[in-house]
Scaffold this motif. Structure first.
Motif, PDB file in Angstrom:
ATOM      1  N   ALA A 205      10.544   4.174   7.521  1.00 41.23           N
ATOM      2  CA  ALA A 205      11.402   2.703   7.386  1.00 41.23           C
ATOM      3  C   ALA A 205      11.182   2.587   5.875  1.00 41.23           C
ATOM      4  O   ALA A 205       9.876   2.204   5.420  1.00 41.23           O
ATOM      5  N   LEU A 206      12.458   1.640   5.700  1.00 38.53           N
ATOM      6  CA  LEU A 206      12.011   0.776   4.476  1.00 38.53           C
ATOM      7  C   LEU A 206      11.747  -0.634   5.537  1.00 38.53           C
ATOM      8  O   LEU A 206      11.855  -1.374   6.009  1.00 38.53           O
ATOM      9  N   THR A 207      10.462  -0.249   4.879  1.00 38.86           N
ATOM     10  CA  THR A 207      10.055  -2.380   4.868  1.00 38.86           C
ATOM     11  C   THR A 207       9.862  -3.041   3.688  1.00 38.86           C
ATOM     12  O   THR A 207       9.649  -2.407   2.608  1.00 38.86           O
ATOM     13  N   ASP A 208       9.130  -3.869   3.748  1.00 41.06           N
ATOM     14  CA  ASP A 208       8.534  -4.491   2.562  1.00 41.06           C
ATOM     15  C   ASP A 208       7.415  -4.410   1.620  1.00 41.06           C
ATOM     16  O   ASP A 208       7.160  -3.939   0.244  1.00 41.06           O
ATOM     17  N   ARG A 209       6.607  -3.176   2.747  1.00 41.15           N
ATOM     18  CA  ARG A 209       5.030  -2.464   2.163  1.00 41.15           C
ATOM     19  C   ARG A 209       6.075  -1.782   1.777  1.00 41.15           C
ATOM     20  O   ARG A 209       5.449  -0.324   0.330  1.00 41.15           O
ATOM     21  N   THR A 210       6.778  -0.702   2.222  1.00 40.17           N
ATOM     22  CA  THR A 210       7.330   0.012   1.306  1.00 40.17           C
ATOM     23  C   THR A 210       8.694   0.484   0.588  1.00 40.17           C
ATOM     24  O   THR A 210       8.632   1.541   0.231  1.00 40.17           O
ATOM     25  N   ARG A 211       8.672  -0.609   0.383  1.00 38.20           N
ATOM     26  CA  ARG A 211       9.792  -1.050  -0.853  1.00 38.20           C
ATOM     27  C   ARG A 211       9.520  -0.361  -2.481  1.00 38.20           C
ATOM     28  O   ARG A 211       8.299  -1.305  -2.253  1.00 38.20           O
ATOM     29  N   VAL A 237      11.929   4.148  -3.305  1.00 42.94           N
ATOM     30  CA  VAL A 237      11.313   5.258  -4.250  1.00 42.94           C
ATOM     31  C   VAL A 237      12.362   3.955  -4.923  1.00 42.94           C
ATOM     32  O   VAL A 237      13.059   3.348  -5.940  1.00 42.94           O
ATOM     33  N   ASP A 238      11.537   4.055  -6.376  1.00 39.31           N
ATOM     34  CA  ASP A 238      11.667   3.468  -8.163  1.00 39.31           C
ATOM     35  C   ASP A 238      12.826   4.384  -8.841  1.00 39.31           C
ATOM     36  O   ASP A 238      11.901   5.090  -9.640  1.00 39.31           O
ATOM     37  N   GLU A 239      14.159   3.725  -8.861  1.00 34.25           N
ATOM     38  CA  GLU A 239      15.209   4.999  -9.352  1.00 34.25           C
ATOM     39  C   GLU A 239      14.748   5.391 -10.893  1.00 34.25           C
ATOM     40  O   GLU A 239      14.525   6.417 -11.359  1.00 34.25           O
ATOM     41  N   PRO A 240      15.119   3.882 -11.692  1.00 35.57           N
ATOM     42  CA  PRO A 240      14.846   4.351 -13.184  1.00 35.57           C
ATOM     43  C   PRO A 240      13.164   5.081 -13.627  1.00 35.57           C
ATOM     44  O   PRO A 240      12.913   5.773 -14.232  1.00 35.57           O
TER      45      PRO A 240
END
Length: 321
Positions: A205-211, A237-240
């Motif tokens: 899931a997207l959370t503050d921890r996984t962002r 995922v950090d897209e850049p």
């Protein structure tokens, strides 16, 4: 009688979910979400609404504060990061999701992305369309290692499919030890998974921890031959950093069903990077999963309006009112 808004674009007037809601004495209005919806249009759509079956609209504290009749929100899916669940709870609005409703669809799709990446299927088809005849070697899945980030219903459904292809399966997760009982899975820390896996598949899931969890440092730990698969949430995922890692050979490529901003912007760093394939958020979109989402979502709306939601995700905030 309650007034129910339905924004999920594949639900239609007169379908099974609509009939269920109307059969329980409620009125419905369909306002399908297509593309991006600005806050004012969301406020207008929610006017006079008691409950809503929603897709991925940004239901912020500001939007929810301007929907005084709203008592229940139900996501026709699993993720609910687009909803401010704390603000909803403080306003007395229950927020529910539908855990596992599209797990089979996501699992099969994940294997499809794995196969397509391993055998360069998109590259081959694109080349043929352009008039060439690509003949690059692919790789067999058998004997390779799949690393699962997350161990929810979709990830668990991936395991037997991957094992059927002869893959070894690793997983990193925060679920309790008592739930890590599948002998076909070896549970490891994220650092070991990244260093070991040939394919890294995101299911958390997207959370503050996984962002931004998969950033430049994460890609630096992965094999240069590794492929990233993401069917969860784009912002994990950090897209850049991903674009740079693929462009410079840090990893071999990525197959993404989700991105940070959808639809994919024209100026996205993911565009025109050889080795990165972006799909249009289709993992859970099968006829079977959509039907189940509509029916189970309608059932949850009725249950929530009766004060007995089965899948509320903001109970803690409701109790703290």
């Amino acid at each position: 009688m309650s007034h129910i808004l339905i924004t999920t674009d594949y639900l239609r007037p007169g379908d099974e979910s609509d009939q269920y809601l109307r059969g329980h004495g409620h009125t419905t209005v369909h306002e399908p979400m297509t593309g991006r919806r600005d806050p004012e249009s969301l406020v207008a759509a929610l006017a006079g609404t008691d409950a809503a079956l929603v897709a991925n609209e940004p239901l912020t504290a500001e939007v929810l504060s301007r929907a005084p009749r709203l008592r229940a929100l139900v996501r026709t899916g699993v993720g609910y990061d687009s909803i401010d669940i704390a603000a909803a709870g403080k306003l007395g609005i229950t927020v529910s999701n539908l855990p596992g409703v599209n797990a089979n669809a996501v699992a099969e799709y994940t294997l499809g992305l794995l196969l397509a990446a391993a055998r360069h299927l998109v590259h081959s088809a694109t080349g043929v369309r352009a008039g060439s005849w690509p003949r690059e070697d692919g790789h067999e899945l058998r004997g390779s290692t799949l690393g699962l980030i997350g161990y929810g219903a979709a990830a668990r459904a991936v395991v037997p499919l991957a094992r059927a292809f002869g893959m070894n399966v690793l997983c990193t997760t925060n679920v309790p030890e008592t739930e890590r009982t599948d002998p076909a899975v070896r549970f490891v820390e994220l650092s070991e998974l990244l260093a070991t896996a040939d394919y890294v598949s995101v299911h958390t899931a997207l959370t503050d921890r996984t962002r931004g969890l998969l950033d430049a440092s994460a890609f630096a730990r992965m094999k240069t031959t590794a492929i990233l698969i993401n069917t969860a949430r784009g912002a994990i995922v950090d897209e850049p950093a991903l674009a740079d890692a693929v462009r410079t050979g840090g990893i071999a490529g990525a197959a993404l069903d989700v991105v940070h901003e959808e639809p994919l912007p024209a100026d996205s760093p993911l565009r025109d990077v050889d080795g990165i394939v972006v799909h249009s958020h289709l993992a859970g979109q099968t006829a079977e999963a959509r039907r189940a989402s509509g029916i189970k979502g309608a059932e949850e709306v009725v249950a929530a309006l009766d004060g007995r939601p089965r899948f509320a995700v903001n109970t803690l905030f409701l109790q703290s009112r």
